[in-house]
Design a protein around this motif. Structure first.
Motif, PDB file in Angstrom:
ATOM      1  N   TRP A 141     -24.455  73.207  62.122  1.00  0.00           N
ATOM      2  CA  TRP A 141     -24.531  73.494  60.931  1.00  0.00           C
ATOM      3  C   TRP A 141     -23.528  74.525  60.281  1.00  0.00           C
ATOM      4  O   TRP A 141     -22.402  74.224  59.601  1.00  0.00           O
ATOM      5  CB  TRP A 141     -25.761  73.960  60.202  1.00  0.00           C
ATOM      6  CG  TRP A 141     -25.771  74.606  58.817  1.00  0.00           C
ATOM      7  CD1 TRP A 141     -25.843  73.886  57.656  1.00  0.00           C
ATOM      8  CD2 TRP A 141     -25.471  75.994  58.430  1.00  0.00           C
ATOM      9  NE1 TRP A 141     -25.978  74.655  56.414  1.00  0.00           N
ATOM     10  CE2 TRP A 141     -25.680  75.943  56.971  1.00  0.00           C
ATOM     11  CE3 TRP A 141     -25.388  77.113  58.795  1.00  0.00           C
ATOM     12  CZ2 TRP A 141     -25.402  76.812  56.018  1.00  0.00           C
ATOM     13  CZ3 TRP A 141     -25.176  78.217  58.293  1.00  0.00           C
ATOM     14  CH2 TRP A 141     -25.061  78.257  56.759  1.00  0.00           C
ATOM     15  N   LEU A 142     -23.283  75.558  61.302  1.00  0.00           N
ATOM     16  CA  LEU A 142     -22.206  76.299  61.134  1.00  0.00           C
ATOM     17  C   LEU A 142     -20.742  76.007  61.442  1.00  0.00           C
ATOM     18  O   LEU A 142     -19.874  76.248  60.612  1.00  0.00           O
ATOM     19  CB  LEU A 142     -22.372  77.666  62.471  1.00  0.00           C
ATOM     20  CG  LEU A 142     -21.058  78.612  62.521  1.00  0.00           C
ATOM     21  CD1 LEU A 142     -21.072  79.570  61.206  1.00  0.00           C
ATOM     22  CD2 LEU A 142     -21.200  79.317  63.691  1.00  0.00           C
ATOM     23  N   MET A 143     -20.675  74.968  62.288  1.00  0.00           N
ATOM     24  CA  MET A 143     -19.414  74.136  62.567  1.00  0.00           C
ATOM     25  C   MET A 143     -18.943  73.699  61.398  1.00  0.00           C
ATOM     26  O   MET A 143     -17.758  73.805  60.948  1.00  0.00           O
ATOM     27  CB  MET A 143     -19.612  73.056  63.755  1.00  0.00           C
ATOM     28  CG  MET A 143     -18.213  72.509  63.922  1.00  0.00           C
ATOM     29  SD  MET A 143     -18.418  70.811  64.967  1.00  0.00           S
ATOM     30  CE  MET A 143     -18.303  69.691  63.694  1.00  0.00           C
ATOM     31  N   TRP A 144     -19.786  72.960  60.454  1.00  0.00           N
ATOM     32  CA  TRP A 144     -19.115  72.052  59.411  1.00  0.00           C
ATOM     33  C   TRP A 144     -18.985  73.125  58.168  1.00  0.00           C
ATOM     34  O   TRP A 144     -18.335  72.648  57.211  1.00  0.00           O
ATOM     35  CB  TRP A 144     -20.596  71.036  59.180  1.00  0.00           C
ATOM     36  CG  TRP A 144     -19.901  69.939  59.788  1.00  0.00           C
ATOM     37  CD1 TRP A 144     -20.770  69.194  60.682  1.00  0.00           C
ATOM     38  CD2 TRP A 144     -18.814  68.908  59.619  1.00  0.00           C
ATOM     39  NE1 TRP A 144     -20.474  68.010  61.275  1.00  0.00           N
ATOM     40  CE2 TRP A 144     -19.141  67.940  60.472  1.00  0.00           C
ATOM     41  CE3 TRP A 144     -17.836  68.829  58.811  1.00  0.00           C
ATOM     42  CZ2 TRP A 144     -18.070  66.903  60.584  1.00  0.00           C
ATOM     43  CZ3 TRP A 144     -16.980  67.903  59.080  1.00  0.00           C
ATOM     44  CH2 TRP A 144     -17.281  66.926  59.800  1.00  0.00           C
ATOM     45  N   VAL A 145     -19.988  73.989  58.027  1.00  0.00           N
ATOM     46  CA  VAL A 145     -19.805  74.993  57.058  1.00  0.00           C
ATOM     47  C   VAL A 145     -18.192  75.636  57.207  1.00  0.00           C
ATOM     48  O   VAL A 145     -17.807  75.657  55.965  1.00  0.00           O
ATOM     49  CB  VAL A 145     -20.869  76.060  57.090  1.00  0.00           C
ATOM     50  CG1 VAL A 145     -20.210  77.249  56.033  1.00  0.00           C
ATOM     51  CG2 VAL A 145     -22.170  75.492  56.404  1.00  0.00           C
TER      52      VAL A 145
END
Length: 475
Positions: A117-121
């Motif tokens: 999730w962090l990667m895509w945000v």
């Protein structure tokens, strides 16, 4: 959002379904057809990392960058075949977190889900800013933050409407990138073969070794570009997230994964080889797209504007994919009690609307930050995304190794799509990714992303401790 727009599905979730190859009833609409899944897979292998990032890497490594992309491409294929075997064993949306949870334990599922999730945000933050810069090329009077906000809202609304609309937008974004790259390759080959255009006199295959050799800056400098090369391959694993919403995952997913080698060979290795034959590597510089530079040398009218449009679609495609995947990953985490239960809810159009909304709000913060902080913030954000992506790939590979061990022991059924080489190729890919992590730690400029990930890990560990205290069943 009203309660009538959002409903809690009563169907069993991914985390509660028995293993063994059945697709869990997650409540999603299986609205992604073969055409869309194929293009999502192709588009995932063509991003801003190629169109823009290759310029700085060419300056560091010269023609040897072609070899670095080929080497990394082989490893990415190992990762995707490992994922493919797991997907056909049990196709679920949010697959990376689910397989980490099943084979490594609840904490690893929790950690992988939140890290993806962090990667895509953070990728969404970077891509929105990049898209605004590309539009600024045509309309310098329009403030960049306004353009970024418009793109954010438009893609957000599209993702809320239905998965079919997401798939259709991604299909056409990918079509633009693929068509443009093929066109660039054909034009470059034409220059090499027939010698037309202002670059025809100097275009030659010998450009690959005539200027200080194939490794002009040394093998060490070439290896240091691997961290940037790996960023270019982020999002190839997005096919795994589409598993829960593909009409026929048993047919579409293997086809999408098996076509990865030729996509890498054509769009990365092939495109860069042609570009570096047409224009000698010493004429490329950091911060300038090698494709824009090559078109300028060839002398095609409006070439820079055409490439600028293509790179814009690449940025919007990545941001669109980010919104799609973050909402699904938050729902997977909520299914397993690792995120607030409100993320469980599906809208009337069967999209995880609340999860998408929260993710978009965080991406919006990135627009503000990139407006305020210096340009170097873009590089920091992409390096954090790379580190998070490497973690995701490692979890896929380790889960695959443990799955194959369970199959060999007779504890789990074999997948209908076994990876060639079995666990051996996964072990090779794990070693390579750990080597790239070492390169990131060695480089002073990119090392900051490891500090960010370390802080993120501490925060997630603290969150896990709180979760266990409140609900021991989570662990």
């Amino acid at each position: 959002m009203t309660s009538s727009q959002v409903d809690q599905t009563d169907e069993p979730r991914a985390g509660s379904e028995a293993v063994g190859g059945d697709t869990p009833g997650e409540g999603y609409e299986r609205g992604l057809g073969s055409r869309q899944v194929q293009m999502i897979a192709i588009g995932g292998a063509i991003g801003v990392g190629l169109f823009l990032g290759a310029g700085a890497n060419i300056a560091k490594a010269g023609p040897s960058l072609i070899l670095m992309y080929a080497l990394a491409g082989v490893i990415i294929f190992f990762v995707m075949r490992a994922l493919g075997e797991l997907l056909l064993y049990r196709p679920v949306s949010g697959s990376f977190a689910e397989y980490s949870r099943e084979f490594l334990g609840p904490f690893f599922g929790y950690f992988t889900g939140w890290t993806y999730w962090l990667m895509w945000v953070v990728t969404g933050m970077a891509e929105l800013t990049a898209a605004a810069i590309y539009v600024h090329y045509w309309f310098p009077a329009v403030p960049q933050w306004v353009t970024a906000l418009v793109f954010l809202v438009v893609l957000f609304v599209a993702n809320l409407i239905s998965v079919k609309l997401f798939g259709e937008i991604e299909f056409w974004f990918s079509m633009v990138k693929v068509t443009a790259l093929i066109g660039m390759i054909v034009i470059g080959l034409g220059v090499l073969t027939f010698g037309f255009s202002s670059a025809g006199d100097t275009a030659s295959v010998a450009n690959l070794w005539q200027f200080d050799g194939f490794f002009p800056k040394g093998i060490g400098s070439s290896l240091m570009t691997l961290q940037g090369v790996m960023f270019a391959y982020l999002a190839v694993e997005l096919v795994g997230v589409t598993a829960g919403e593909s009409e026929n995952p048993e047919k579409t997913l293997p086809k999408a994964i098996n076509t990865l080698p030729w996509r890498i060979a054509l769009f990365y290795v092939g495109a860069l080889t042609v570009i570096l034959c047409v224009v000698k590597w010493t004429e490329f510089a950091p911060g300038v797209s090698p494709f824009v530079e090559a078109f300028a040398k060839i002398g095609i009218p409006a070439g820079a504007g055409i490439v600028n449009f293509v790179v814009l679609t690449a940025a919007l495609s990545s941001c669109n994919s980010g919104m799609y995947s973050t909402g699904r990953m938050l729902r997977t985490l909520a299914d397993n009690g690792e995120a607030p239960k409100v993320f469980n809810k599906l809208s009337s159009t069967k999209t995880p609307a609340f999860g998408i909304t929260v993710s978009v709000l965080f991406m919006g913060i990135g627009v503000i930050l990139n407006y305020i902080v210096p340009e170097k913030a873009f590089g920091y954000v992409t390096s954090v995304a790379t580190a998070a992506g490497i973690w995701t790939w490692l979890m896929i590979l380790v889960s695959h190794i443990l799955y194959r061990r369970a199959v060999d022991a007779g504890r789990l059924p074999a997948s209908s799509f076994p990876a060639p080489g079995g666990a051996k190729c996964s072990w090779a890919a794990v070693s390579f990714l750990l080597f790239v992590t070492g390169l990131i730690a060695y480089d002073a400029d990119s090392r900051i992303c490891l500090y960010v990930i370390a802080v993120w890990a501490v925060a997630l560990a603290a969150g896990w401790a709180v979760l266990k205290a409140r609900n021991p069943q989570v662990a």
